[in-house]
Design a protein around this motif. Structure first.
Motif, PDB file in Angstrom:
ATOM      1  N   HIS A   1       0.820  -1.308  -0.178  1.00 16.46           N
ATOM      2  CA  HIS A   1      -0.228   0.069  -0.162  1.00 16.46           C
ATOM      3  C   HIS A   1       1.078   1.061   0.083  1.00 16.46           C
ATOM      4  O   HIS A   1       2.141   1.338   0.992  1.00 16.46           O
ATOM      5  CB  HIS A   1      -0.630  -0.029   1.020  1.00 16.46           C
ATOM      6  CG  HIS A   1      -1.914   1.628   1.388  1.00 16.46           C
ATOM      7  ND1 HIS A   1      -2.840   1.015   0.637  1.00 16.46           N
ATOM      8  CD2 HIS A   1      -1.607   2.101   1.926  1.00 16.46           C
ATOM      9  CE1 HIS A   1      -3.525   2.645   0.876  1.00 16.46           C
ATOM     10  NE2 HIS A   1      -2.535   2.616   1.719  1.00 16.46           N
ATOM     11  N   LEU A   2       0.631   2.510  -1.102  1.00 24.08           N
ATOM     12  CA  LEU A   2       1.077   4.038  -1.443  1.00 24.08           C
ATOM     13  C   LEU A   2      -0.266   4.703  -0.926  1.00 24.08           C
ATOM     14  O   LEU A   2      -1.018   4.538  -0.870  1.00 24.08           O
ATOM     15  CB  LEU A   2       1.741   3.730  -2.193  1.00 24.08           C
ATOM     16  CG  LEU A   2       2.745   3.037  -2.350  1.00 24.08           C
ATOM     17  CD1 LEU A   2       3.563   3.374  -4.624  1.00 24.08           C
ATOM     18  CD2 LEU A   2       4.299   3.485  -1.442  1.00 24.08           C
ATOM     19  N   SER A   3       0.750   5.587   0.389  1.00 25.08           N
ATOM     20  CA  SER A   3      -0.261   7.147   0.746  1.00 25.08           C
ATOM     21  C   SER A   3       0.309   7.369  -0.629  1.00 25.08           C
ATOM     22  O   SER A   3       0.510   7.745  -1.540  1.00 25.08           O
ATOM     23  CB  SER A   3      -0.055   6.700   1.781  1.00 25.08           C
ATOM     24  OG  SER A   3       1.379   7.603   1.615  1.00 25.08           O
ATOM     25  N   VAL A   4      -1.057   8.494  -0.544  1.00 28.63           N
ATOM     26  CA  VAL A   4      -0.525   9.467  -1.525  1.00 28.63           C
ATOM     27  C   VAL A   4       0.182  10.222  -1.560  1.00 28.63           C
ATOM     28  O   VAL A   4       0.542  10.486  -3.133  1.00 28.63           O
ATOM     29  CB  VAL A   4      -2.135  10.701  -1.436  1.00 28.63           C
ATOM     30  CG1 VAL A   4      -2.633  11.704  -2.605  1.00 28.63           C
ATOM     31  CG2 VAL A   4      -3.574   9.424  -1.629  1.00 28.63           C
ATOM     32  N   GLY A   5       0.385  10.897  -0.193  1.00 28.23           N
ATOM     33  CA  GLY A   5       1.691  11.831  -0.134  1.00 28.23           C
ATOM     34  C   GLY A   5       3.500  10.921  -0.701  1.00 28.23           C
ATOM     35  O   GLY A   5       4.249  11.212  -1.372  1.00 28.23           O
TER      36      GLY A   5
END
Length: 133
Positions: A47-51
């Protein structure tokens, strides 16, 4: 002059679909410590955050390293050479280095119908991680 500039710009604007000679499965690089369980060497994050995604647009060392490892693996399968093997050993040692011995292998994963088939193409000898750190 303008015609020459335009002819050099066209391949950038309209890339050729014949860029790749062949399209096939790409080898996965897996590693293990001596006698251990095989694990993916440079896994993609779950998973990757938007940031994090925004930051990766400017700097993404981990993905560049992963792509380099895949390129080395493809070269090692197509035309085995010491350089590709040694560079893969170095990348595995840097990512998972310990005081012990490591080993890597190249695996093709293909789909046959609904089933995923894994085929080991290459397995390295054990090597000392310290020699590459």
């Amino acid at each position: 002059m303008i015609a020459r500039t335009f002819s050099q710009l066209m391949p950038v604007l309209f890339p050729s679909w014949r860029f790749f000679m062949t399209v096939g499965p790409s080898p996965r690089v897996e590693y293990r410590e001596k006698g251990g369980v095989w694990r993916e060497s440079h896994p993609k994050p779950a998973h990757l955050s938007v940031g994090q995604m925004a930051l990766r647009m400017f700097s993404n060392h981990a993905r560049n390293t992963q792509l380099y490892a895949v390129a080395l693996a493809e070269r090692l399968v197509a035309a085995p050479c010491d350089h590709s093997r040694d560079e893969l050993m170095r990348l595995v040692a840097e990512a998972h280095g310990s005081a012990g011995q490591l080993q890597f292998r190249l695996v093709f994963v293909m789909r046959e119908g609904e089933e995923l088939i894994s085929e080991v193409i290459y397995t390295s000898d054990l090597f000392s991680a310290e020699a590459f750190l």
